[in-house]
Design a protein around this motif. Structure first.
Motif, mmCIF file in Angstrom:
data_model
loop_
_atom_site.group_PDB
_atom_site.id
_atom_site.type_symbol
_atom_site.label_atom_id
_atom_site.label_comp_id
_atom_site.label_asym_id
_atom_site.label_seq_id
_atom_site.Cartn_x
_atom_site.Cartn_y
_atom_site.Cartn_z
ATOM 1 N N ASP A 215 5.929 7.587 -9.113
ATOM 2 C CA ASP A 215 4.708 8.648 -9.204
ATOM 3 C C ASP A 215 3.480 7.787 -9.436
ATOM 4 N N LEU A 216 3.506 6.913 -8.566
ATOM 5 C CA LEU A 216 2.119 6.017 -8.616
ATOM 6 C C LEU A 216 0.964 6.794 -8.329
ATOM 7 N N LYS A 217 -0.067 6.093 -9.036
ATOM 8 C CA LYS A 217 -1.543 6.700 -9.311
ATOM 9 C C LYS A 217 -2.542 5.761 -8.842
ATOM 10 N N PRO A 218 -3.600 6.196 -8.383
ATOM 11 C CA PRO A 218 -4.637 5.266 -7.895
ATOM 12 C C PRO A 218 -4.923 4.385 -8.853
ATOM 13 N N ASP A 219 -4.886 4.731 -10.119
ATOM 14 C CA ASP A 219 -5.489 4.087 -11.310
ATOM 15 C C ASP A 219 -4.340 2.732 -11.418
ATOM 16 N N ASP A 220 -3.284 2.841 -10.812
ATOM 17 C CA ASP A 220 -2.260 1.631 -11.048
ATOM 18 C C ASP A 220 -2.482 0.646 -9.807
ATOM 19 N N THR A 221 -3.551 0.774 -9.031
ATOM 20 C CA THR A 221 -4.110 -0.338 -8.087
ATOM 21 C C THR A 221 -4.398 -1.594 -8.985
ATOM 22 N N GLY A 222 -4.053 -2.549 -8.629
ATOM 23 C CA GLY A 222 -4.120 -4.054 -8.921
ATOM 24 C C GLY A 222 -3.281 -4.984 -8.462
ATOM 25 N N THR B 254 -1.637 -1.305 -4.393
ATOM 26 C CA THR B 254 -2.803 -0.452 -3.820
ATOM 27 C C THR B 254 -2.344 0.916 -3.683
ATOM 28 N N VAL B 255 -2.963 1.891 -4.556
ATOM 29 C CA VAL B 255 -2.330 3.278 -4.330
ATOM 30 C C VAL B 255 -3.447 4.084 -3.867
ATOM 31 N N SER B 256 -3.358 4.729 -2.745
ATOM 32 C CA SER B 256 -4.372 5.679 -2.220
ATOM 33 C C SER B 256 -4.228 7.038 -2.857
ATOM 34 N N SER B 257 -5.186 7.674 -2.696
ATOM 35 C CA SER B 257 -5.684 9.062 -3.162
ATOM 36 C C SER B 257 -5.147 10.108 -2.146
ATOM 37 N N LEU C 50 0.876 -1.048 -0.049
ATOM 38 C CA LEU C 50 -0.133 -0.018 -0.071
ATOM 39 C C LEU C 50 0.932 1.341 0.131
ATOM 40 N N VAL C 51 0.693 2.134 -0.918
ATOM 41 C CA VAL C 51 1.249 3.232 -1.090
ATOM 42 C C VAL C 51 0.510 4.499 -1.276
ATOM 43 N N GLN C 52 0.969 5.724 -1.029
ATOM 44 C CA GLN C 52 0.140 6.928 -1.350
ATOM 45 C C GLN C 52 0.442 7.274 -2.602
ATOM 46 N N ALA C 53 -0.503 8.098 -3.507
ATOM 47 C CA ALA C 53 -0.234 8.728 -4.752
ATOM 48 C C ALA C 53 0.840 9.645 -4.842
ATOM 49 N N GLY C 54 1.675 8.951 -5.909
ATOM 50 C CA GLY C 54 3.040 9.900 -5.830
ATOM 51 C C GLY C 54 4.324 9.154 -5.420
ATOM 52 N N GLY C 55 3.744 8.011 -4.676
ATOM 53 C CA GLY C 55 4.777 7.274 -3.926
ATOM 54 C C GLY C 55 5.435 6.216 -4.994
ATOM 55 N N SER C 56 6.547 5.283 -4.479
ATOM 56 C CA SER C 56 7.216 4.309 -5.120
ATOM 57 C C SER C 56 7.034 2.881 -4.601
ATOM 58 N N LEU C 57 7.209 1.904 -5.534
ATOM 59 C CA LEU C 57 7.266 0.758 -5.038
ATOM 60 C C LEU C 57 8.273 -0.054 -5.920
ATOM 61 N N ARG C 58 9.131 -1.064 -5.649
ATOM 62 C CA ARG C 58 9.962 -1.936 -6.591
ATOM 63 C C ARG C 58 9.490 -3.599 -6.291
ATOM 64 N N LEU C 59 8.946 -3.803 -7.386
ATOM 65 C CA LEU C 59 8.508 -5.380 -7.545
ATOM 66 C C LEU C 59 9.863 -6.274 -8.015
ATOM 67 N N SER C 60 9.699 -7.447 -7.417
ATOM 68 C CA SER C 60 10.848 -8.235 -7.975
ATOM 69 C C SER C 60 10.090 -9.681 -8.299
ATOM 70 N N CYS C 61 10.643 -10.452 -9.385
ATOM 71 C CA CYS C 61 9.976 -11.980 -9.548
ATOM 72 C C CYS C 61 11.400 -12.603 -9.566
ATOM 73 N N LEU C 62 11.247 -13.511 -8.883
ATOM 74 C CA LEU C 62 12.271 -14.532 -8.921
ATOM 75 C C LEU C 62 12.004 -15.886 -9.365
#
Length: 119
Positions: A84-91, A116-119, A11-23
């Motif tokens: 720069d995550l946006k609520p529309d990136d939620t999924g 999940t990106v909160s506004s 969960l992150v606020q709009a404008g925030g960042s996340l890093r996903l990894s796939c192993l």
């Protein structure tokens, strides 16, 4: 047995960042094409970004300039830097891998990680 494991969602606020990894584990060969896909609420699964052998990358228009896909140091490992995550990136974000071995095509999917990106 080939397994793909995603991590880094949350969960992150709009404008925030996340890093996903796939192993990945269990593959006898390097995948030709690895990518990130997402399924937003009420929508079908869609391509977010993928990277092919040789390094070519492809991004969905909606994430161009905000997301960066890269390969990890270990074989069959990829990351997705999301800024720069946006609520529309939620999924739910899925890692997918495709490859050919002994002239047979293979395709594998991870279980997904929730973003999940909160506004």
């Amino acid at each position: 047995q080939v397994q793909l494991a995603e991590s880094g969602g949350g969960l992150v606020q709009a404008g925030g960042s996340l890093r996903l990894s796939c192993l990945t584990s269990g593959s006898r060969f390097a995948f030709d094409d690895m990518g990130w896909y997402r399924q937003r609420p009420g929508n079908q699964r869609e391509l977010v970004a993928n990277i092919r052998t040789g390094g070519s990358k492809n991004y969905a228009d909606s994430v161009q300039g905000r997301f960066t896909i890269s390969r990890g140091n270990a074989r069959n490992t990829i990351h997705l830097e999301m800024n720069d995550l946006k609520p529309d990136d939620t999924g739910v974000y899925y890692c997918g891998a495709k490859g050919t071995y002994v002239r047979r095509a293979y395709e594998y999917w991870g279980q997904g990680t929730q973003v999940t990106v909160s506004s």
